[in-house]
Design a protein around this motif. Structure first.
Motif, PDB file in Angstrom:
ATOM      1  N   PRO A  20       0.828  -1.214   0.000  1.00 51.44           N
ATOM      2  CA  PRO A  20       0.000   0.000   0.000  1.00 51.44           C
ATOM      3  C   PRO A  20       0.862   1.263   0.000  1.00 51.44           C
ATOM      4  O   PRO A  20       1.957   1.277   0.560  1.00 51.44           O
ATOM      5  N   GLU A  21       0.347   2.300  -0.648  1.00 48.20           N
ATOM      6  CA  GLU A  21       1.057   3.574  -0.679  1.00 48.20           C
ATOM      7  C   GLU A  21       1.175   4.128   0.739  1.00 48.20           C
ATOM      8  O   GLU A  21       0.277   3.969   1.556  1.00 48.20           O
ATOM      9  N   ARG A  22       2.306   4.757   1.022  1.00 47.05           N
ATOM     10  CA  ARG A  22       2.535   5.383   2.319  1.00 47.05           C
ATOM     11  C   ARG A  22       2.943   6.828   2.047  1.00 47.05           C
ATOM     12  O   ARG A  22       4.064   7.095   1.635  1.00 47.05           O
ATOM     13  N   PRO A  23       2.007   7.780   2.201  1.00 49.32           N
ATOM     14  CA  PRO A  23       2.335   9.175   1.903  1.00 49.32           C
ATOM     15  C   PRO A  23       3.486   9.692   2.763  1.00 49.32           C
ATOM     16  O   PRO A  23       3.643   9.299   3.910  1.00 49.32           O
ATOM     17  N   VAL A  24       4.263  10.585   2.182  1.00 51.32           N
ATOM     18  CA  VAL A  24       5.327  11.267   2.911  1.00 51.32           C
ATOM     19  C   VAL A  24       4.673  12.280   3.848  1.00 51.32           C
ATOM     20  O   VAL A  24       3.751  12.994   3.457  1.00 51.32           O
ATOM     21  N   GLN A  25       5.140  12.337   5.080  1.00 52.74           N
ATOM     22  CA  GLN A  25       4.597  13.289   6.040  1.00 52.74           C
ATOM     23  C   GLN A  25       5.535  14.484   6.181  1.00 52.74           C
ATOM     24  O   GLN A  25       6.757  14.347   6.111  1.00 52.74           O
ATOM     25  N   ILE A  26       4.919  15.635   6.394  1.00 54.47           N
ATOM     26  CA  ILE A  26       5.665  16.886   6.536  1.00 54.47           C
ATOM     27  C   ILE A  26       5.174  17.623   7.777  1.00 54.47           C
ATOM     28  O   ILE A  26       4.109  17.317   8.308  1.00 54.47           O
ATOM     29  N   GLY A  27       5.962  18.616   8.204  1.00 50.39           N
ATOM     30  CA  GLY A  27       5.534  19.501   9.281  1.00 50.39           C
ATOM     31  C   GLY A  27       5.640  18.900  10.662  1.00 50.39           C
ATOM     32  O   GLY A  27       6.256  17.858  10.878  1.00 50.39           O
ATOM     33  N   GLY A  28       5.016  19.632  11.609  1.00 49.89           N
ATOM     34  CA  GLY A  28       5.002  19.185  12.991  1.00 49.89           C
ATOM     35  C   GLY A  28       6.278  19.455  13.757  1.00 49.89           C
ATOM     36  O   GLY A  28       6.501  18.890  14.818  1.00 49.89           O
ATOM     37  N   THR A  29       7.139  20.326  13.215  1.00 48.57           N
ATOM     38  CA  THR A  29       8.423  20.579  13.864  1.00 48.57           C
ATOM     39  C   THR A  29       8.524  21.994  14.423  1.00 48.57           C
ATOM     40  O   THR A  29       9.608  22.538  14.555  1.00 48.57           O
ATOM     41  N   GLY A  30       7.374  22.596  14.706  1.00 48.83           N
ATOM     42  CA  GLY A  30       7.376  23.920  15.331  1.00 48.83           C
ATOM     43  C   GLY A  30       7.881  25.011  14.426  1.00 48.83           C
ATOM     44  O   GLY A  30       7.289  25.303  13.403  1.00 48.83           O
ATOM     45  N   GLU A  31       9.020  25.579  14.766  1.00 53.02           N
ATOM     46  CA  GLU A  31       9.561  26.719  14.035  1.00 53.02           C
ATOM     47  C   GLU A  31      10.411  26.321  12.841  1.00 53.02           C
ATOM     48  O   GLU A  31      10.865  27.178  12.084  1.00 53.02           O
ATOM     49  N   LEU A  32      10.638  25.031  12.649  1.00 48.83           N
ATOM     50  CA  LEU A  32      11.487  24.567  11.548  1.00 48.83           C
ATOM     51  C   LEU A  32      10.661  24.348  10.283  1.00 48.83           C
ATOM     52  O   LEU A  32       9.457  24.154  10.335  1.00 48.83           O
ATOM     53  N   ASP A  33      11.344  24.360   9.139  1.00 51.33           N
ATOM     54  CA  ASP A  33      10.659  24.120   7.870  1.00 51.33           C
ATOM     55  C   ASP A  33       9.943  22.777   7.886  1.00 51.33           C
ATOM     56  O   ASP A  33      10.385  21.836   8.555  1.00 51.33           O
ATOM     57  N   ALA A  34       8.862  22.676   7.121  1.00 50.03           N
ATOM     58  CA  ALA A  34       8.077  21.442   7.059  1.00 50.03           C
ATOM     59  C   ALA A  34       8.941  20.259   6.625  1.00 50.03           C
ATOM     60  O   ALA A  34       8.751  19.137   7.095  1.00 50.03           O
TER      61      ALA A  34
END
Length: 131
Positions: free
Chosen positions: A20-34
């Motif tokens: 199954p496809e597993r999307p790449v996750q981004i964000g959730g790092t506060g002040e840092l780039d996604a």
């Protein structure tokens, strides 16, 4: 006369497992780039395929979504299995682009759903260039 022995039905070939496809996750790092890092495709074997397969999931049996050549630049958004697989985002043709929407902070961790391409590559072929 004896009846002929029936020939057993051939064993059906096993269907390959569908990963199954597993999307790449981004964000959730506060002040840092996604996606906190940038990298480039490197260390390809010129005597081999000379491309890096982008997969739909962090698995060699997952569907191939694209092919990247040496020097292509990507955002590095996620690392799995001690860096064996890296979730990446990039513009078509293998370049970084502000339009990908991952070069600034995003508060909530989420699946990448932007206009750029995304997927998984073998970490041994990505060289860190920034971040």
């Amino acid at each position: 006369p004896e009846a002929p022995t029936p020939t057993p039905a051939p064993t059906p070939l096993r269907e390959p497992a569908i990963i199954p496809e597993r999307p790449v996750q981004i964000g959730g790092t506060g002040e840092l780039d996604a996606c906190r890092h940038a990298g480039k495709v490197a260390n390809l074997d010129p005597q081999g395929d000379n491309f890096l397969a982008l997969r739909a999931a962090p698995n060699e049996a997952a569907e191939e979504k694209d092919r990247l050549t040496a020097g292509a630049t990507v955002y590095m958004c996620e690392r799995l299995r001690n860096g064996a697989w890296i979730g990446i985002v990039y513009e078509a043709g293998g370049s970084l682009g502000a339009g990908c929407g991952v070069a600034s902070p995003i508060d909530q961790r989420q699946n990448y759903a932007g206009i750029c391409r995304s997927g998984w590559v073998s970490g041994q072929y990505i060289q860190l260039v920034a971040g």
